[in-house]
Enzyme design. Structure first.
Site, short mmCIF file in Angstrom:
data_model
loop_
_atom_site.label_atom_id
_atom_site.label_comp_id
_atom_site.label_asym_id
_atom_site.label_seq_id
_atom_site.Cartn_x
_atom_site.Cartn_y
_atom_site.Cartn_z
CG ASP A 193 -73.59 63.59 10.93
OD1 ASP A 193 -72.81 64.55 11.08
OD2 ASP A 193 -73.70 62.67 11.77
NE ARG B 269 -72.10 77.47 12.54
CZ ARG B 269 -71.63 76.66 13.50
NH1 ARG B 269 -71.25 75.43 13.22
NH2 ARG B 269 -71.57 77.07 14.75
CG PHE C 196 -67.79 64.45 8.65
CD1 PHE C 196 -67.85 63.17 9.18
CD2 PHE C 196 -66.85 64.72 7.66
CE1 PHE C 196 -66.98 62.17 8.74
CE2 PHE C 196 -65.98 63.73 7.21
CZ PHE C 196 -66.04 62.46 7.74
CB ALA D 161 -68.19 60.73 5.52
CB CYS E 126 -61.80 69.51 15.80
SG CYS E 126 -62.66 67.95 15.68
#
Ligand code: SAH
Length: 403
Positions: free
Chosen positions: A255, A217, A233, A286, A346
């Site tokens: 989201d 970020r 997301f 999405a 992830c």
């Protein structure tokens, strides 16, 4: 033998040759590597790990119902596993993060499981609250010692337990959510790079916030100025707030979770310096929404794609690869020439090179001439022990689309 195993309830003897990974300091013993268990260890009890030739290798927590039958606490077999051991390990992990907490940052992962020498233990700090997640029989066995050590960290007023990860079932453990020590403030608030955030520690995802994306970020904030951004997301708006703080012209965030979006709006409101009128929030799927945007000829010059874990394990990799490809394909179609895409995975089941190939395939199908100009990983408070590559789950690419 009695002397050598002092401090352990029992002995776990390995099959010949199966001590190799332990010699490389990998902390897991799979059930197939076990020759015999001597004594009658309780779930989470300490066992001495012994090679076929009798060499004492480590002390570990016994997990009778998991395929990962033992997780190493210490590769120094002379060390006793007691409350003091947990105090020291937690103090070491907390000390390693000292430089990450300052007057602009009060959120940080304090303990990152295996990579901090504490398998099954996660602890995230949000201001004066620590959220702990215990996910193995060994961590559960030492719950009191772990919670006490976290409660003793200077400035901590509450330890809240979020032991509700699915993996607990594999260990034969029930979920447990609630205050473990102290009293829980409402809301739980913290700072990240000077921005105020709230974490829903009771019902939010993970322990309430995606601390692992903090450094990314920060990076995004540095190149958001003047750009029109799409945050796919978005969860509680982490990347959105960072982009607005970095001077983004406008940010559309989407989201599927209404609760996450409600929290995102609170997060914007908690930062009067940010212009909330530049933010548009959409509760939507999405995959469908990116296609709709394409039909409506919408386009952006900065897109973040940070999906949930499509492939928790390698077994899910193929289906997950299709989902990653799909969402990146549509994101690349919506990106203007000269635009940037920050795209993440992830998933444990998809490594960095596989992810790069998926994104390359998406670019090809989107007809985009694109290049990697940066790579992302987890924030520094989420270390990956060199001996434990399984800990390496978050990867990301910064892509520039030429045409
Ligand atoms: N980037 C965020 C974290 C994203 S986590 C941050 O920095 O905080 C993944 C998010 O994807 C979750 O908030 C989840 O609600 C959302 N999600 C899962 N499936 C979705 C879908 N099909 N469409 C839109 N959002 C989805």
């Amino acid at each position: 033998m009695a002397d050598a195993t002092t401090g352990s309830d029992a002995v776990l003897r390995l099959k010949p040759g199966r001590e190799k990974s332990l010699r490389h300091r990998h902390p897991w013993v799979f059930s197939g590597a076990v020759e015999a268990v001597q004594g009658d260890p309780a779930p989470g009890g300490t066992v001495a790990l012994v090679a076929a030739d009798g060499t004492l290798l480590a002390r570990a927590a016994y997990s009778p119902s998991s395929q990962i039958r033992a997780r190493v606490w210490s590769f120094d077999p002379r060390i006793a596993i007691d409350a003091d051991f947990f105090r020291q390990r937690i103090a070491r992990a907390v000390a390693a993060r000292a430089a990450m907490l300052d007057d602009r940052n009060s959120g940080c992962r304090l303990v990152h499981a295996e990579s901090d020498g504490l398998p099954g233990v996660i602890a995230d700090r949000y201001g004066d609250v620590v959220v702990v997640q215990l996910s193995s029989a060994g961590a559960e066995r030492w719950r009191d010692a772990i919670v006490d050590a976290l409660a003793a960290v200077p400035g901590v007023r509450c330890v809240f337990e979020r032991s509700d990860a699915d993996v607990r079932a594999l260990e034969g453990l029930e979920p447990r959510i609630g205050v473990a020590r102290g009293d829980l403030p409402a809301p739980v608030a913290f700072l990240e790079d000077g921005l105020a955030y709230r974490a829903d520690v009771v019902a939010g995802q993970k322990t309430g916030f995606y601390l692992d994306q903090r450094d990314n970020r920060r990076a995004l904030r540095s190149f958001a100025a003047g750009r029109e951004m799409l945050n796919v997301f978005c969860y509680t708006g982490g990347f959105t707030l960072a982009a607005l703080a970095g001077g983004a012209a406008r940010v559309t965030s989407l989201d599927s979770s209404g609760a996450a979006l409600a929290e995102a709006r609170e997060n914007i409101a908690a930062n009067p310096a940010l212009d909330g009128t530049r933010a548009e929030w959409l509760e939507a799927d999405a995959f469908a929404t990116l296609r709709k945007f394409r039909d409506a000829a919408r386009s952006f010059d900065l897109i973040v794609v940070d999906p949930p874990k499509f492939a928790p394990t390698a077994a899910h990799a193929e289906r997950a690869a299709r989902a990653y490809k799909d969402v990146n394909l549509w994101a690349l179609k919506l990106l203007r020439p000269g635009g940037l895409l920050a795209t993440f995975s992830c998933s444990h089941g998809i490594d960095a090179e596989f992810f790069r190939k998926i994104v390359a395939g998406a670019a090809l199908d989107a007809g985009a001439d694109a290049a990697v100009i940066g790579r992302f990983g987890p924030s520094a408070d989420h270390p990956v022990a060199l001996a434990f590559p399984e800990g390496d789950y978050l990867k990301g690419l910064l892509i520039r689309k030429a045409t």
